[in-house]
Design a protein around this motif. Structure first.
Motif, PDB file in Angstrom:
ATOM      1  N   ASP A  38       0.531   4.057  -2.415  1.00 39.90           N
ATOM      2  CA  ASP A  38       0.433   5.642  -2.358  1.00 39.90           C
ATOM      3  C   ASP A  38       1.001   6.461  -2.551  1.00 39.90           C
ATOM      4  OD1 ASP A  38      -2.300   4.523  -0.521  1.00 39.90           O
ATOM      5  OD2 ASP A  38      -0.666   4.611   0.774  1.00 39.90           O
ATOM      6  N   ARG A  86       1.309   7.326  -6.340  1.00 41.28           N
ATOM      7  CA  ARG A  86      -0.589   7.770  -7.286  1.00 41.28           C
ATOM      8  C   ARG A  86      -0.067   9.320  -6.426  1.00 41.28           C
ATOM      9  NH1 ARG A  86      -5.329   6.473  -3.096  1.00 41.28           N
ATOM     10  NH2 ARG A  86      -3.431   7.237  -1.777  1.00 41.28           N
ATOM     11  N   GLU A  87       0.712   9.474  -5.303  1.00 44.46           N
ATOM     12  CA  GLU A  87       1.416  11.300  -4.692  1.00 44.46           C
ATOM     13  C   GLU A  87       2.375  11.588  -6.022  1.00 44.46           C
ATOM     14  OE1 GLU A  87       2.441  10.420  -0.401  1.00 44.46           O
ATOM     15  OE2 GLU A  87       0.143  10.135  -0.354  1.00 44.46           O
ATOM     16  N   GLU A 126       0.371  -1.222   0.098  1.00 40.73           N
ATOM     17  CA  GLU A 126      -0.200   0.344   0.309  1.00 40.73           C
ATOM     18  C   GLU A 126       1.151   1.535   0.128  1.00 40.73           C
ATOM     19  OE1 GLU A 126      -3.046  -0.491   3.065  1.00 40.73           O
ATOM     20  OE2 GLU A 126      -4.459  -0.343   1.215  1.00 40.73           O
ATOM     21  N   GLU A 156      -4.422   7.423  -9.431  1.00 42.30           N
ATOM     22  CA  GLU A 156      -4.726   5.688  -8.223  1.00 42.30           C
ATOM     23  C   GLU A 156      -4.218   5.616  -9.713  1.00 42.30           C
ATOM     24  OE1 GLU A 156      -4.666   5.045  -5.477  1.00 42.30           O
ATOM     25  OE2 GLU A 156      -5.720   2.852  -6.201  1.00 42.30           O
TER      26      GLU A 156
END
Ligand code: ARG
Length: 599
Positions: free
Chosen positions: A400, A403-404, A396, A425
């Motif tokens: 994450d 995505r950032e 995860e 995402e």
């Protein structure tokens, strides 16, 4: 295309009686659409391959194509409009439920077993490999006509639960409360990690650290596992809660990845009541012999495996292998499969050799049906990841972070983009999953953030970008164009598109760059089939990059919406755009990656 191929093969067969006619794909569309390598035929005839290919080029003729000798290869090259018609027809005119590259049902059933994480451990980047390779294999098998059963051999049983129960009751249990996992911890977890599963993980890591200096703790853990196996109510209740907590968290990750299974109920614990009967069957077949300290083993030396398969420990308890044997027997009875794939790391090669060998001895039905498709471990630059030691990279966190990073780029380059968060995402996921697929399946991967999350080069976002760019061209074109490349809701592995008639005139796509793109599109069905041959998504990922790259050449060199284009030129070029968008979206979908409409 199929018809031409057939004619070509027939002509070759007639000209070269007794020679195996296997056609290949030339290196580039400039060389042709099909290649016959003359090496073997030449050897059989006592000729030089280049000379044979010259002779064949002079004597054979296939209507609608030219035959060209290129060194030892005889290439068949379609006239530009014929190629356009063949490829575009195959992609655009097919019915929604029979997309380009798919095959009709073949009546064979395949079990794909993948992901299979251990309960009460967190999903690490290592689990991504099994999950996504397995997902792509399941999708592709189904796409190619197999009936697919998707299983997850959840690690919800075994001695690690002894460790967990011991740790939990030692440090975390408040006997009056329900499962208490919000206890104060010496080292507080980062904010977003204050989840019950992370607490369990911390307990597990701490126990293994302390156990080093206090060996008595090992007996404590063993004792707890015994209690669990003997149906001790306290142990059972806790085990059940641990399992539920883990499953809820796994489910969240599977949802995020877009991965699903036919059932999550057939993990290791599911086979508990089948362990004794399994051992009995082995006994009855005369396969079990006495090993060290009263253990029961199956000798495999006669089939070239030096290490015997341990089936029962001295204290009568079962092990990991016993549960795998029980699972295989259960799967035979329940699914009557043609093939069972185990997508599990290279560290378990010996385990599966042993399991398959024992099964072959027990029941010849299993011969040739069982296949381990190992994949390389993900390593950190400083060495192997280890849950026990707690030096792991959580999946995860990777998703994450990806995505950032994408979100920051969007903010900088295209702040007005609609659905920014969703696109970030999708692209982040595309980067991570595609990276994994581009790596050779069996070689280990060294994890570094920059490599895994790279957004340029041969990456998921590069392919996704090609798709978004095409959609934007189609939007600008107006009319029905955008709708023609918009998919309905996927059904199984199939992304449905409405069937669309070909433009009557295809001269707009005869330029070399358009032809190069058509050639790469023509390579997709072969790449999809190669996913099954190699049991990995790599050939498909590579072909998608080739399509995206040649689209970029096409886009630059063949103006699509230029005002001076004649209507038939524009239509042919737009049709090629639609075909490319469809192929990219379907291909990415097989890998578990979404294609954005805009980015
Ligand atoms: N749970 C195991 C692990 O995390 C993988 C299980 C693989 N599948 C099997 N049938 N043994 O290492």
């Amino acid at each position: 295309m199929v018809a031409l191929r057939h004619t070509f093969e027939q002509q070759l067969a007639a000209a070269l009686p007794g020679v195996d006619i296997t056609l290949e794909r030339p290196k580039s569309g400039e060389l042709g659409d099909l290649a016959f390598p003359c090496f073997r035929a030449a050897k059989q005839l006592g000729k030089n391959p280049a000379q044979l290919s010259q002779e064949l080029a002079g004597s054979l003729a296939v209507e609608g194509a030219t035959l060209v000798a290129a060194g030892p290869y005889l290439n068949l090259k379609l006239a530009p409009e014929t190629r356009a018609k063949a490829v575009l027809g195959a992609i655009l005119e097919t019915p929604a439920d029979r997309p380009y590259g798919s095959r009709p049902a073949n009546g064979k059933r395949v079990i794909v077993e993948y992901s299979s994480p251990n309960i009460a451990k967190l999903f690490t980047i290592g689990h991504l490999r099994s999950t996504m390779i397995g997902h792509a294999l399941a999708q592709t098998h189904q796409f190619l006509g197999y009936d697919v059963v998707r299983l997850n051999h959840l690690g919800d049983w075994g001695t690690q639960f002894g460790t967990l129960l011991a740790a939990y009751t030692r440090w975390a249990q408040d006997r009056n409360a329900d499962l208490r996992l919000d206890f104060d911890w010496a080292e507080p977890a980062p904010e977003k990690r204050r989840t019950p599963l992370f607490r369990l993980f911390q307990l597990y890591v701490r126990f293994h650290a302390d156990e080093e200096s206090d060996p008595a703790m090992r007996d404590e853990a063993r004792d707890w596992f015994k209690r669990l196996e003997n149906n001790d109510p306290e142990a059972r209740v806790l085990w059940k809660r641990f399992r539920e907590l883990s499953l809820a968290e796994f489910q969240r990750i599977y949802d995020r990845l877009g991965v699903s299974f036919d059932t999550l109920e057939q993990g290791e614990a599911f086979y508990e009541d089948q362990l004794l009967p399994t051992m009995q069957r082995l006994e009855d077949a005369g396969l079990l012999v006495e090993g060290d300290k009263g253990a029961r083993i199956v000798n495999l030396e006669d089939v070239g495996i030096a290490t015997p398969c341990l089936v029962q420990k001295g204290d009568g308890t079962s092990i990991y292998a016993t549960r795998d044997l029980a699972a295989a027997l259960y799967r035979k009875k329940t699914f009557n499969f043609d093939r069972c794939l185990y997508v599990v790391g290279t560290d378990q090669v010996l385990h599966f050799q042993q399991i398959f060998a024992v099964l072959d001895k027990l029941d010849p039905w299993f011969k040739g049906r069982m296949l381990h498709t190992p994949f390389g471990m993900v390593k950190l630059p400083e060495g192997k990841m280890s849950t026990r030691k707690g030096n792991v990279i959580f999946l995860e966190d990777v998703l994450d972070e990806a995505r950032e990073r994408v979100a920051a780029i969007i903010e900088e380059k295209n702040p007005d983009l609609r659905d920014k968060a969703e696109v970030a995402e999708i692209l982040g996921m595309g980067a991570v999953v595609f990276f994994d697929a581009m790596n050779d399946r069996v070689k280990p991967i060294t994890f570094t953030w920059d490599r895994v999350i790279a957004l340029d080069g041969d990456t998921g976002p590069y392919v996704q970008y090609a798709h978004a760019r095409i959609m934007s061209v189609l939007r600008k074109a107006g009319g029905d164009w955008e709708a023609r490349a918009q998919a309905g809701a996927p059904s199984g592995p199939v992304v449905p598109f409405p069937s669309m008639p070909l433009p009557p005139e295809l001269s707009g796509v005869t330029a070399p760059e358009a032809q190069a793109l058509l050639f790469e599109l023509a390579g997709l069905p072969g790449a999809i089939a190669a996913v099954l041959e190699g049991c990995m998504a790599t050939p498909l990922a590579r072909q998608l990059v080739a399509v995206a790259r040649s689209f970029s050449g096409y886009y630059t060199n063949c103006p699509i919406l230029a005002p001076e284009n004649a209507p038939e030129v524009r239509d042919a070029r737009l049709a090629l755009c639609v075909a490319t968008a469809r192929a990219l979206r379907q291909g990415l979908y097989l890998m578990g990656i979404k294609a954005p409409e805009e980015m």
